[in-house]
Design an enzyme around this catalytic site. Structure first.
Site, PDB file in Angstrom:
ATOM      1  N   ASP A 312       0.848  -1.180   0.000  1.00 20.28           N
ATOM      2  CA  ASP A 312       0.000   0.000   0.000  1.00 20.28           C
ATOM      3  C   ASP A 312       0.890   1.239   0.000  1.00 20.28           C
ATOM      4  O   ASP A 312       2.063   1.182   0.385  1.00 20.28           O
ATOM      5  CB  ASP A 312      -0.903  -0.025   1.239  1.00 20.28           C
ATOM      6  CG  ASP A 312      -1.880   1.130   1.246  1.00 20.28           C
ATOM      7  OD1 ASP A 312      -2.456   1.409   0.186  1.00 20.28           O
ATOM      8  OD2 ASP A 312      -2.063   1.749   2.306  1.00 20.28           O
ATOM      9  N   ASP A 542      -1.878  -0.741   6.007  1.00 19.65           N
ATOM     10  CA  ASP A 542      -2.089  -0.195   7.349  1.00 19.65           C
ATOM     11  C   ASP A 542      -3.542   0.101   7.678  1.00 19.65           C
ATOM     12  O   ASP A 542      -3.883   0.301   8.830  1.00 19.65           O
ATOM     13  CB  ASP A 542      -1.264   1.087   7.535  1.00 19.65           C
ATOM     14  CG  ASP A 542      -1.835   2.263   6.747  1.00 19.65           C
ATOM     15  OD1 ASP A 542      -2.408   2.024   5.661  1.00 19.65           O
ATOM     16  OD2 ASP A 542      -1.705   3.406   7.205  1.00 19.65           O
ATOM     17  N   ASP A 546      -7.217  -2.269   3.612  1.00 23.15           N
ATOM     18  CA  ASP A 546      -6.262  -3.306   3.208  1.00 23.15           C
ATOM     19  C   ASP A 546      -6.584  -4.673   3.797  1.00 23.15           C
ATOM     20  O   ASP A 546      -5.997  -5.676   3.406  1.00 23.15           O
ATOM     21  CB  ASP A 546      -4.841  -2.917   3.653  1.00 23.15           C
ATOM     22  CG  ASP A 546      -4.393  -1.599   3.073  1.00 23.15           C
ATOM     23  OD1 ASP A 546      -4.672  -1.356   1.896  1.00 23.15           O
ATOM     24  OD2 ASP A 546      -3.769  -0.812   3.808  1.00 23.15           O
TER      25      ASP A 546
END
Length: 788
Positions: A312, A542, A546
């Site tokens: 990410d 995080d 996700d």
């Protein structure tokens, strides 16, 4: 409550219910809708602990052990049956107590929902539990609160932080007509909104359902199943041949049944699952010392096999905090004065990330002739500006305006050059603010301020080191393509950017370096697409957005600033700042893999040899050269003491590992031929040279298996020659214990016929010679089969 799968989590959010006025629902109407749609909460689908415990007894290895227990009881061998039962319980207990976070993700998601909400019912505003909200409710959103459901704003204005859901690091201004989602945080302002979706129907709820259903089968689990399957097929055929041979040679059933039971026990890799678990647990303990916390043990082994890392952007490759990247002063002004004036028009304290970034940048470039602040007007979402009034050193009053470029430019005589500069910065993914100063009626553009979420300092080195380890990194983010491309270039990801939209069919990691504007479902689908193409995927993130992909990936990694949702969904959590823990996890995973591989090679080799030795021994002597009791002794002294290999020193491989079970089985067969030749030679010498009876031959056989197993452990503990790495104290101690136990039993005649010490000494010397020969044979075998 209806089962979660019946709630159609993939259904898009419903449009707001049309109403004539802005009044809320009646209590009766709300109760009716609550009965129809269910509560605004995620259902508890956690399995009962007893069911989890019983599941540990339902797998190929436990089946074989359970069948052996039944046969031992039928033969009235209660002592042997109790020992095998103890081994069965040991395996199950080790697996059960080392695992236990299967439902932690849903619990974390549930805790993220607001506990209460301000709602209008029966023309009165009241506070109710968030679980009682229904579609059509009118709710109030206030500063510091959590949006309790998916809503459609109908009045007021608020600053919303949706980074935990969308991955977008910048808060958004929201007013009437805007839709927002359960779990978003209200950073500023107040608004009224109509509830459009609740519970598992919400965007946050669909994320929870994706996490619950996401699953990637552990390569460890698949490896154990395939190894047991291959051994069962090979040894099963040999056992059938043994049974047929015994039957047609008129052996009594009193010998045939123990012979077959011994063959079954000889074929069971009894400690293999426990060894996988123990090795992973030791690897997890080593990682914890480095600030890396595995939440499920399979992730340690999976770290050795990943060849793709989906990372990410926000909070993973970047710091998840705004900072001033660039200041572009207009002619007649400098950076320090532009920042200083902008700081005067910024709120001090509070949760506004933009104002905090500007004030921080201004402190780094102080100037002494700044005017003195008189009044400050906070940011107005409708005007898209904030203002300040200040007096200069001469007592003159100055008006300072900070805000969106298009708005500020409309208040000044902005040049085409400034407009082009602002447009260029926005195309690069920056958030651009303009600052103007002047009198109440005449403002002049001072300059432009570009803000961004900067990359972490270790991101570039991390990606470079992963590349040397054979792991390709791709960025997967919900952010805009332009912003994502800039960050990707800054951290060394220089490939193409995937066009926004649906994930292309058959997409490969090497096709694109960046996947932008991806929703949680898209990240989840991308991980599955890579896995479908044969890749072992690591996913780093995080936020709650996700979580599904973290759960689906073989190795999900949550960074230190991650939400509880992301940490619970991940297989590995970084407890310290920075991403260096990922490299540590990959290296430790490969060490763990090599330890397990060594044990697996020894286990496969030994199980094949033991069954074949029974077959050849039957032909040579007309009797079984091993008994069920002797096989139980081998299980305890050999299989379980050999688990000390999980502590051994090994060389981690430079590239990703994979469980090539077919090749491992072939290596076991090839090298097992040498071990079988050693054991058969020992039995042949005892039978034809020393004229031993069957009881002494059985002792000779079991000692040959134990001594020979120790030789194979040291010969196969490395992929190079055995003198390369010094064994650990635990491994040496287990070997000494194994040899002393079997030697003591053989000398004293406990559970077997006694043998003279000189015979055992010769057998031990022969095992050393066999180990040296096997060490030379393994090199070409491993090279041929590509085992490293």
């Amino acid at each position: 409550m209806k089962p979660i799968l019946e709630l159609a989590p993939s259904k898009p959010p419903a449009k707001p219910i049309q109403r004539i006025d802005s009044k809320g629902l009646t209590s009766d109407e709300a109760h009716s809708r609550l009965q129809k749609d269910g509560p605004n909460a995620m259902p508890d689908v956690s399995a009962h602990p007893l069911r989890n415990a019983l599941a540990k007894f339902w797998a190929p290895v436990p089946w074989l052990l359970e069948a052996s227990i039944v046969l031992e009881v039928v033969l009235y061998k209660y002592f042997e049956a109790s020992i095998i039962a103890g081994l069965l319980v040991f395996n199950a207990a080790l697996a059960y107590f080392q695992e236990g976070r299967a439902q932690a993700t849903l619990k974390a998601l549930n805790s993220r929902l607001a506990l209460s909400a301000s709602v209008e019912r029966d023309d009165v505003w009241k506070t109710v539990p968030a679980a009682e909200l229904v579609r059509g409710d009118l709710v109030k959103l206030s500063l510091g609160g959590v949006v309790p459901a998916d809503v459609h704003l109908i009045g007021g204005s608020i600053l919303l932080d949706q980074s935990m859901l969308t991955g977008e690091s910048l808060p958004i201004e929201a007013g009437p007509g805007v839709d927002t989602f359960a779990g978003a945080l209200v950073r500023r302002g107040e608004a009224t909104a109509e509830v459009t979706a609740t519970g598992v129907h919400t965007k946050f709820g669909r994320t929870a359902e994706l996490v619950r259903t996401a699953h990637a089968g552990s390569s460890q689990q698949r490896a154990v199943l395939r190894i047991v399957r291959n051994l069962a097929i090979f040894n099963g055929v040999v056992i059938l041949i043994i049974g047929a041979y015994a039957y047609f040679h008129a052996l009594p059933w009193s010998e045939i049944i123990p012979l077959l039971l011994t063959s079954v026990l000889a074929a069971i890799p009894v400690a293999l699952p426990a060894t996988f678990t123990l090795a992973a647990a030791l690897g997890a303990r080593s990682l914890a010392k480095l600030g890396v916390l595995p939440t499920r043990l399979s992730a340690v082994d999976e770290a050795a096999t990943i060849d793709v890392l989906c990372s990410d952007k926000t909070g993973t490759l970047t710091r998840n905090e705004l900072s001033v990247t660039s200041v572009k002063p207009m002619p007649g002004f400098d950076e320090a004065h532009v920042l200083g004036m902008a700081a005067l028009a910024s709120s001090e304290g509070g949760d506004d990330a933009v104002d905090a970034a500007i004030r921080s940048a201004s402190k780094e470039k102080p100037t002494s002739d700044m005017p003195k602040l008189i009044t400050f007007v906070p940011f107005d979402p409708a005007k898209k500006t904030s203002e300040a009034t200040a007096t200069d050193a001469k007592g003159g009053v100055e008006r300072i305006v900070k805000g969106a470029f298009t708005v500020v430019a409309g208040l000044t005589a902005a040049s085409p050059t400034s407009a082009g500069l602002a447009n260029e910065l926005e195309k690069q993914g920056f958030r651009v603010l303009a600052v103007a100063v002047g009198t109440a009626t005449a403002l002049k553009l001072m300059g432009l301020i570009a803000l961004s979420d900067p990359p972490r300092k270790d991101s570039t080195s991390l990606i470079s080191e992963l590349k040397t380890l054979g792991v390709r990194t791709v960025m997967v983010t919900g952010d805009a393509p332009a912003t994502a491309a800039i960050v990707a270039h800054a951290v060394g990801l220089n490939g193409a950017v995937c066009p926004p939209g649906a994930i292309p069919d058959g997409v490969k990691p090497e096709d694109f370096a960046v996947f932008a504007s991806i929703l949680p479902e898209g990240k989840f689908d991308l991980v599955k697409a890579f896995q479908k193409n044969g890749h072992t995927v690591g996913m780093c993130g995080d936020g709650a957005n996700d979580a599904p992909a973290l759960r689906q990936a073989q190795m999900g990694i949550a960074v230190s600033t991650a939400t509880d949702v992301a940490k619970s969904a991940a297989g590995i959590v970084l407890t310290e700042a920075g991403l260096g823990g990922i490299v540590a996890a990959v290296k430790e995973g490969r060490i763990t893999f090599q330890r397990i591989l060594t044990y697996t090679l020894n286990s496969v080799l030994k199980k094949i040899v033991q069954v074949l030795l029974l077959a050849i021994g039957l032909v040579m002597t007309g009797h079984a050269v091993l008994t069920p009791m002797l096989m139980v002794i081998v299980m305890i002294t050999g299989d379980f003491l050999a688990m000390a290999l999980t502590t051994d020193r090994v060389r981690p491989s430079p590239m990703p590992n994979s469980w090539q079970v077919g090749r491992i089985t072939m290596a076991g067969v090839s090298l097992g031929g040498c071990f079988l030749a050693f054991c058969v030679a020992v039995v042949a010498v005892g039978k034809f040279e020393m004229q031993f009876g069957i009881e002494a031959l059985r002792t000779l056989s079991v000692v040959a298996i134990v001594y020979g197993s120790q030789a194979t452990i040291y010969a196969l503990r490395g992929r190079r020659h055995l003198w390369g790495l010094r064994p650990t104290v635990w491994l040496v101690a287990s070997s000494v214990a194994d040899i002393l136990i079997i030697s003591t039993l053989a000398i004293r005649g406990i559970a077997m016929a006694p043998l003279p010490v000189p015979v055992l000494a010769c057998e031990f010397g022969a095992a050393i010679v066999f180990g040296l020969i096997l060490d030379g044979v393994k090199i070409p075998v491993f090279a041929r089969l590509g085992i490293s």
